[in-house]
Design a protein around this motif. Structure first.
Motif, short mmCIF file in Angstrom:
data_model
loop_
_atom_site.label_atom_id
_atom_site.label_comp_id
_atom_site.label_asym_id
_atom_site.label_seq_id
_atom_site.Cartn_x
_atom_site.Cartn_y
_atom_site.Cartn_z
N GLN A 185 -3.65 1.42 2.41
CA GLN A 185 -3.62 2.88 2.43
C GLN A 185 -2.57 3.39 3.41
O GLN A 185 -1.84 4.34 3.12
CB GLN A 185 -5.00 3.43 2.78
CG GLN A 185 -6.04 3.18 1.70
CD GLN A 185 -7.40 3.75 2.07
OE1 GLN A 185 -7.49 4.79 2.69
NE2 GLN A 185 -8.45 3.06 1.67
N LYS A 223 3.88 10.13 -5.20
CA LYS A 223 3.24 9.18 -4.28
C LYS A 223 3.44 7.71 -4.65
O LYS A 223 3.07 6.84 -3.87
CB LYS A 223 1.74 9.47 -4.19
CG LYS A 223 1.43 10.83 -3.56
CD LYS A 223 -0.07 11.04 -3.42
CE LYS A 223 -0.38 12.38 -2.78
NZ LYS A 223 -1.85 12.60 -2.62
N GLN A 228 -9.13 2.37 -7.10
CA GLN A 228 -9.30 3.81 -7.24
C GLN A 228 -8.67 4.34 -8.53
O GLN A 228 -8.09 5.42 -8.58
CB GLN A 228 -8.73 4.55 -6.01
CG GLN A 228 -9.44 4.18 -4.71
CD GLN A 228 -9.00 5.00 -3.52
OE1 GLN A 228 -8.52 6.12 -3.68
NE2 GLN A 228 -9.18 4.45 -2.34
N GLN A 251 -4.08 9.98 -13.13
CA GLN A 251 -4.52 10.03 -11.74
C GLN A 251 -3.82 8.96 -10.90
O GLN A 251 -4.36 8.49 -9.90
CB GLN A 251 -6.04 9.82 -11.67
CG GLN A 251 -6.86 10.77 -12.53
CD GLN A 251 -6.73 12.22 -12.10
OE1 GLN A 251 -6.58 12.50 -10.92
NE2 GLN A 251 -6.75 13.13 -13.06
N ASP A 276 -1.55 9.09 -8.79
CA ASP A 276 -1.30 9.46 -7.39
C ASP A 276 -2.42 9.00 -6.46
O ASP A 276 -2.22 8.84 -5.26
CB ASP A 276 -1.13 10.99 -7.25
CG ASP A 276 0.25 11.44 -7.69
OD1 ASP A 276 1.09 10.57 -7.96
OD2 ASP A 276 0.48 12.66 -7.77
N SER A 277 -3.60 8.80 -7.02
CA SER A 277 -4.74 8.41 -6.19
C SER A 277 -4.94 6.89 -6.13
O SER A 277 -5.81 6.41 -5.41
CB SER A 277 -6.03 9.06 -6.71
OG SER A 277 -6.35 8.56 -8.01
#
Length: 532
Positions: free
Chosen positions: A50, A224, A506, A521, A523-524
């Protein structure tokens, strides 16, 4: 040499006797440290991933079977072209996660009359090269799609449509006649007017932009993360790349290939495709299937639920009519042709196909024999064999003809050289099915070749009337009559299988409708990297 070894051996023993407490404590501390490291490694790996993802954009790589020929949404033909282009280009409208149309590049729209639509565009949108997005880009895109010199497959979406720029952020479409599904046409990706086709480069307004285009791969960059698509000549080559770790994932995985179920380090994502309908089309030009009783007979003989039992269970959804899985016409429907071999045999008897001593049916000396044609694909082949098995139980002699995709597209379908064709239909959010079943389309998408004045009138009325209640009534009646005619058996909505490394975490597919939605999704996502 032996004396030296003996000396060091005795020295170590002496030290251990003298400092045994310190040595024992050191060993215990070392073992404890190793235990703690391995116990907390997954947590540390996730935290490091992360943190790293915030500093450096993570890269997800995926194997793609076949090489795209264009990165222009007006000329996309293959699955991979459409998927990649959908990530880079946006339309005036888009399909929401509920399967209904909503604004995208358009801020709003207004139906000024049954033949006039006005769109107000968002003013804060820029192309990936920094230029402003304006109404000129919309007009340019439609003009290119309409130009017969470019042979865009989207040309029919804008046939007899006049498009005009009112100002930089307002555009008006005028239709020759009312066309209720028109808004669906405006989901096409808009291309930039400041880049002429003879100097074209893929610049869009979507969440991802092209940063590297090569013969063997392309790389997209989002806010991202980055996506790399690597091209392989065959599924086997793509699968090998996945096994060797050359890529993180492989999409559109054959449902019949269950070998990955036993693989470690991979996640298998499965979702139903609501706008894809696996269908068995009868060729009404064929002497056997020109008879409605015969078509209905074989419809009763198909155990649809059994077709879905692939591998460890059923992942698709049974279809009840020709509409999308999300349409209320599908949700509220009931199965007309419940599995019933008594009705099958009765219909065939009435149609004159008599069961003989050899277990086969004959009519005027001719055997009830035909073939099922389908494309090279493990799922379609599995389904074709299931149909063959079901129909042979009632006295038919059935062969299965497997052909390459290009042969199916360029020869079999255009020439209608099949008895039964097993393939999938692409459906739209709008219930309009004119191009699929109208008499004027018998040389195009009306594969079965059905001709029916009643069906034609309902299809014509359904696309000309903008009143949703009236349209719903027309299509309800259309669905009833089409099922009665039985030009095809609407089997099921297939599942989409995506395999990716379990280092990709995720992942959220709750809004999945189309294959490209697996990146909705992105980006997550967290891409975990090994820390040892």
């Amino acid at each position: 040499m032996l004396r030296k070894l003996r000396f060091y051996y005795l020295l170590i023993l002496a030290l251990l006797k003298k400092e045994w407490k310190k040595v024992s404590l050191s060993v215990l501390l070392l073992l404890l440290a190793v235990f703690i490291f391995f116990a907390f490694a997954p947590f540390l790996q996730s935290r490091i991933a992360q943190t790293t993802n915030k500093l450096i954009k993570p890269l997800y790589s995926e194997a793609v079977v076949g090489k795209p020929n264009t990165f222009n949404p007006l000329f996309s033909k293959t699955e991979s072209e459409k998927e990649i282009n959908s990530l880079v280009f946006r339309g005036l409208m888009k399909v929401s996660s509920q399967g209904v149309l909503e604004s995208d590049l358009a801020k709003s729209f207004r139906v000024k009359s049954s033949t006039e639509y006005e769109f107000t565009l968002k003013q804060d949108v820029k192309w990936h090269d920094g230029k402003r997005f304006t109404a000129s880009d919309v007009v340019y895109t439609v003009k290119i799609a309409q130009n017969p010199l470019y042979e865009s497959e989207l040309s029919s979406n804008f046939r007899d449509v006049e498009v005009n720029k009112v100002d930089d952020y307002t555009v008006v479409f005028r239709l020759k006649e009312p066309f209720a599904p028109f808004l669906t046409a405006t989901t096409v990706g808009i291309i930039p007017s400041h880049i002429p086709l003879n100097k074209y480069r893929p610049v869009g307004t979507g969440e991802f932009r092209f940063i590297n285009v090569k013969e063997s791969e392309v790389t997209l960059e989002g806010a991202k993360n980055k996506l790399k698509f690597k091209f392989y000549p065959s599924f086997e080559a793509a699968l090998t790349a996945l096994k060797l770790g050359e890529v993180h994932g492989l999409a559109n995985f054959p449902s019949q290939n269950n070998g990955l179920a036993n693989w470690d380090n991979f996640e298998i994502e499965e979702k139903v495709l609501p706008f894809r309908l696996v269908t068995a089309f009868f060729n009404l030009r064929d002497e056997i299937f020109a008879d409605k009783l015969v078509r209905q007979a074989f419809s009763y003989a198909v155990p649809k639920e059994e077709l879905l039992k692939i591998g460890k269970g059923s992942k698709g959804r049974v279809a009840l009519n020709s509409f999308s899985l999300l349409d209320t016409l599908q949700k509220e429907a009931k199965e007309k042709y419940l599995f019933n071999l008594e009705k099958t045999n009765s219909n065939l008897d009435v149609a004159g196909w008599v069961l003989a001593g050899d277990g086969k049916r004959y009519k005027e000396g001719k055997k009830l024999a035909f073939s099922i044609t389908t494309v090279e694909d493990s799922e379609f082949e599995h389904t074709a064999l299931k149909l063959k098995e079901a129909w042979e139980k009632v006295g038919a002699e059935v062969a299965v003809n497997i052909v390459a995709g290009q042969e199916l597209k360029n020869q079999i379908v255009p020439n209608r050289s099949f008895s039964v064709l097993l393939t999938s239909q692409l459906l739209n959010p709008d219930p309009d099915q004119y191009v699929l079943w109208h008499t004027t389309q018998t040389t195009e998408a009306n594969v079965s070749g059905i001709t029916s004045p009643k069906l034609d009138k309902l299809l014509e009325d359904g696309r000309k009337n903008l009143d949703e209640k009236v349209r719903r009534e027309k299509y309800q009646e259309f669905a009833r009559l089409l099922l009665d005619e039985a030009p095809a058996i609407f089997l099921y909505y297939p599942r989409y299988v995506w395999v990716h490394s379990n280092r990709i975490t995720q992942v959220d597919l709750k809004n999945f409708l189309e294959p490209q939605d697996r990146f909705a999704q992105a980006d997550s996502w967290v891409i975990n990297r090994p820390i040892w």
